[in-house]
Design an enzyme around this catalytic site. Structure first.
Site, PDB file in Angstrom:
ATOM      1  N   ASP A  31      -0.464   7.107   0.075  1.00  0.00           N
ATOM      2  CA  ASP A  31      -1.834   7.220  -0.484  1.00  0.00           C
ATOM      3  C   ASP A  31      -2.244   8.799  -0.493  1.00  0.00           C
ATOM      4  O   ASP A  31      -1.830   9.578   0.187  1.00  0.00           O
ATOM      5  CB  ASP A  31      -2.856   6.476   0.582  1.00  0.00           C
ATOM      6  CG  ASP A  31      -4.056   6.123   0.153  1.00  0.00           C
ATOM      7  OD1 ASP A  31      -4.191   6.580  -1.031  1.00  0.00           O
ATOM      8  OD2 ASP A  31      -4.972   5.758   0.998  1.00  0.00           O
TER       9      ASP A  31
ATOM     10  N   ARG B  68      -6.259  12.320  -4.707  1.00  0.00           N
ATOM     11  CA  ARG B  68      -6.914  13.728  -3.951  1.00  0.00           C
ATOM     12  C   ARG B  68      -5.987  14.786  -4.307  1.00  0.00           C
ATOM     13  O   ARG B  68      -6.580  15.935  -4.393  1.00  0.00           O
ATOM     14  CB  ARG B  68      -7.227  13.306  -2.734  1.00  0.00           C
ATOM     15  CG  ARG B  68      -8.474  12.603  -2.288  1.00  0.00           C
ATOM     16  CD  ARG B  68      -8.530  11.952  -0.933  1.00  0.00           C
ATOM     17  NE  ARG B  68      -7.609  10.697  -0.713  1.00  0.00           N
ATOM     18  CZ  ARG B  68      -7.311  10.000   0.182  1.00  0.00           C
ATOM     19  NH1 ARG B  68      -7.747  10.389   1.448  1.00  0.00           N
ATOM     20  NH2 ARG B  68      -6.659   9.015   0.109  1.00  0.00           N
TER      21      ARG B  68
ATOM     22  N   GLU C 129      -5.330  -5.342  -4.794  1.00  0.00           N
ATOM     23  CA  GLU C 129      -6.660  -4.741  -4.974  1.00  0.00           C
ATOM     24  C   GLU C 129      -6.809  -3.833  -6.016  1.00  0.00           C
ATOM     25  O   GLU C 129      -7.769  -3.327  -6.663  1.00  0.00           O
ATOM     26  CB  GLU C 129      -7.474  -4.349  -3.961  1.00  0.00           C
ATOM     27  CG  GLU C 129      -7.618  -5.601  -2.580  1.00  0.00           C
ATOM     28  CD  GLU C 129      -6.525  -6.235  -1.969  1.00  0.00           C
ATOM     29  OE1 GLU C 129      -5.573  -5.685  -1.783  1.00  0.00           O
ATOM     30  OE2 GLU C 129      -6.890  -7.464  -1.815  1.00  0.00           O
ATOM     31  N   ASN C 130      -5.543  -3.083  -6.278  1.00  0.00           N
ATOM     32  CA  ASN C 130      -5.564  -2.045  -6.971  1.00  0.00           C
ATOM     33  C   ASN C 130      -5.882  -2.207  -8.421  1.00  0.00           C
ATOM     34  O   ASN C 130      -6.185  -1.426  -9.428  1.00  0.00           O
ATOM     35  CB  ASN C 130      -4.091  -1.344  -6.960  1.00  0.00           C
ATOM     36  CG  ASN C 130      -3.651  -0.524  -5.710  1.00  0.00           C
ATOM     37  OD1 ASN C 130      -2.878  -0.264  -5.452  1.00  0.00           O
ATOM     38  ND2 ASN C 130      -5.145   0.108  -5.365  1.00  0.00           N
ATOM     39  N   TRP C 131      -5.941  -3.675  -8.722  1.00  0.00           N
ATOM     40  CA  TRP C 131      -6.413  -3.977 -10.273  1.00  0.00           C
ATOM     41  C   TRP C 131      -7.654  -3.700 -10.412  1.00  0.00           C
ATOM     42  O   TRP C 131      -8.126  -3.660 -11.781  1.00  0.00           O
ATOM     43  CB  TRP C 131      -6.267  -5.606 -10.516  1.00  0.00           C
ATOM     44  CG  TRP C 131      -4.687  -6.059 -10.321  1.00  0.00           C
ATOM     45  CD1 TRP C 131      -4.193  -6.739  -9.330  1.00  0.00           C
ATOM     46  CD2 TRP C 131      -3.527  -5.766 -11.265  1.00  0.00           C
ATOM     47  NE1 TRP C 131      -2.907  -7.064  -9.616  1.00  0.00           N
ATOM     48  CE2 TRP C 131      -2.620  -6.362 -10.692  1.00  0.00           C
ATOM     49  CE3 TRP C 131      -3.596  -5.369 -12.729  1.00  0.00           C
ATOM     50  CZ2 TRP C 131      -1.379  -6.440 -11.526  1.00  0.00           C
ATOM     51  CZ3 TRP C 131      -2.402  -5.186 -13.259  1.00  0.00           C
ATOM     52  CH2 TRP C 131      -1.199  -6.019 -12.746  1.00  0.00           C
TER      53      TRP C 131
ATOM     54  N   SER D  88      -5.312  -1.728   5.118  1.00  0.00           N
ATOM     55  CA  SER D  88      -5.367  -1.929   3.673  1.00  0.00           C
ATOM     56  C   SER D  88      -4.405  -3.333   3.061  1.00  0.00           C
ATOM     57  O   SER D  88      -3.750  -3.133   1.970  1.00  0.00           O
ATOM     58  CB  SER D  88      -5.002  -0.624   2.861  1.00  0.00           C
ATOM     59  OG  SER D  88      -5.992   0.220   3.137  1.00  0.00           O
TER      60      SER D  88
ATOM     61  N   GLU E   9       4.338   0.559  15.352  1.00  0.00           N
ATOM     62  CA  GLU E   9       3.844   1.642  15.831  1.00  0.00           C
ATOM     63  C   GLU E   9       3.073   2.290  14.655  1.00  0.00           C
ATOM     64  O   GLU E   9       3.774   2.338  13.375  1.00  0.00           O
ATOM     65  CB  GLU E   9       5.030   2.712  16.348  1.00  0.00           C
ATOM     66  CG  GLU E   9       5.517   1.869  17.583  1.00  0.00           C
ATOM     67  CD  GLU E   9       4.477   2.019  18.775  1.00  0.00           C
ATOM     68  OE1 GLU E   9       3.927   2.926  18.831  1.00  0.00           O
ATOM     69  OE2 GLU E   9       4.871   1.138  19.737  1.00  0.00           O
TER      70      GLU E   9
END
Ligand code: IPE
Ligand code: MG
Length: 218
Positions: free
Chosen positions: A2, A6, A49-51, A174, A185
């Site tokens: 991720d 940004r 969900e990225n669609w 996510s 962990e």
């Protein structure tokens, strides 16, 4: 993986440039994993969900998967990586699915490290798909235990997750490997994915190695 967007934004670059930069760190990290004795590495590349992203970005990502398969798979194959994909394949573009199958076939005999790429992956979808297949197989409900359930996941051979690394400072799961992270962990870093270096990977694994895992015991 991720923080590509940004990373690009902070450089006044288009998001696609961030995704490209994100791909370029893959080989050194996979190499480092091998050196560290990591036997299984799972990369979250594209979620169910990225669609919801703009279609131009989705197309860029699909093109990038194809390019990455072409440019990196032969190299990873030479390094002994066995590539597998996790997720719902049926909704992916035909060419992407072909590239996935080719990569799996080419690398199936390798044994240095297993690299799983979660593509059109969702933890909930994986659990729903497992339940559907158990019902289709006519399993006796009383015979279903945790081991049975685990055997219906996308890749039943994947061991439980030891260490989950989350880049770009987000404090959430996510929809990633919901079943497999039960006792994982966590290592969360502010570093954006394209800046995630082999050095930091080593630090993450060292941090993991120094922890005491009690799994609900004492
Ligand atoms: C990469 O990072 C994740 C992918 C879906 C490839 P992002 O695109 O989510 O980057 P940010 O969160 O906007 O920084
Ligand atoms: Mg993101």
């Amino acid at each position: 993986m991720d923080g590509n967007g940004r990373w690009a934004k902070s450089r006044w670059l288009p998001r696609a440039a961030g995704h490209r930069a994100g791909v370029s760190v893959l080989t050194p990290l996979i190499e480092t994993a091998g050196e560290l004795g990591v036997r299984t590495l799972t990369l979250y590349a594209f979620s169910t969900e990225n669609w919801a992203r703009p279609s131009t970005e989705v197309e860029t990502l699909m093109t990038l998967f194809l390019e990455t398969a072409r440019s990196k798979v032969p190299e990873l194959n030479e390094r002994g990586a066995r590539l597998r994909f996790l997720g719902r394949r049926e909704h992916l573009p035909h060419r992407v699915r072909e590239a996935m199958e080719e990569a799996e076939n080419l690398t199936s005999g390798n044994g240095v490290i297993d690299v799983y790429v979660a593509l059109n992956y969702g933890g909930r979808s994986e659990l729903v798909d497992a339940a559907r297949r158990m019902i289709r197989d006519g399993l006796d409900p009383d015979a279903v235990n945790e081991a049975t359930f685990a055997s219906y996941l996308y890749a039943p051979e994947v061991p439980e997750i030891d260490l989950l690394i989350r880049t770009s400072g987000e404090l959430r799961v996510s929809n990633f490997l919901l079943w497999q992270i039960a006792y994982a962990e966590f290592y969360v870093t502010e570093t954006l994915w394209p800046d995630f270096s082999p050095e930091e990977f080593r630090r993450a694994v060292a941090s993991f190695a120094a922890r005491s895992r009690r799994r609900g015991g004492v």
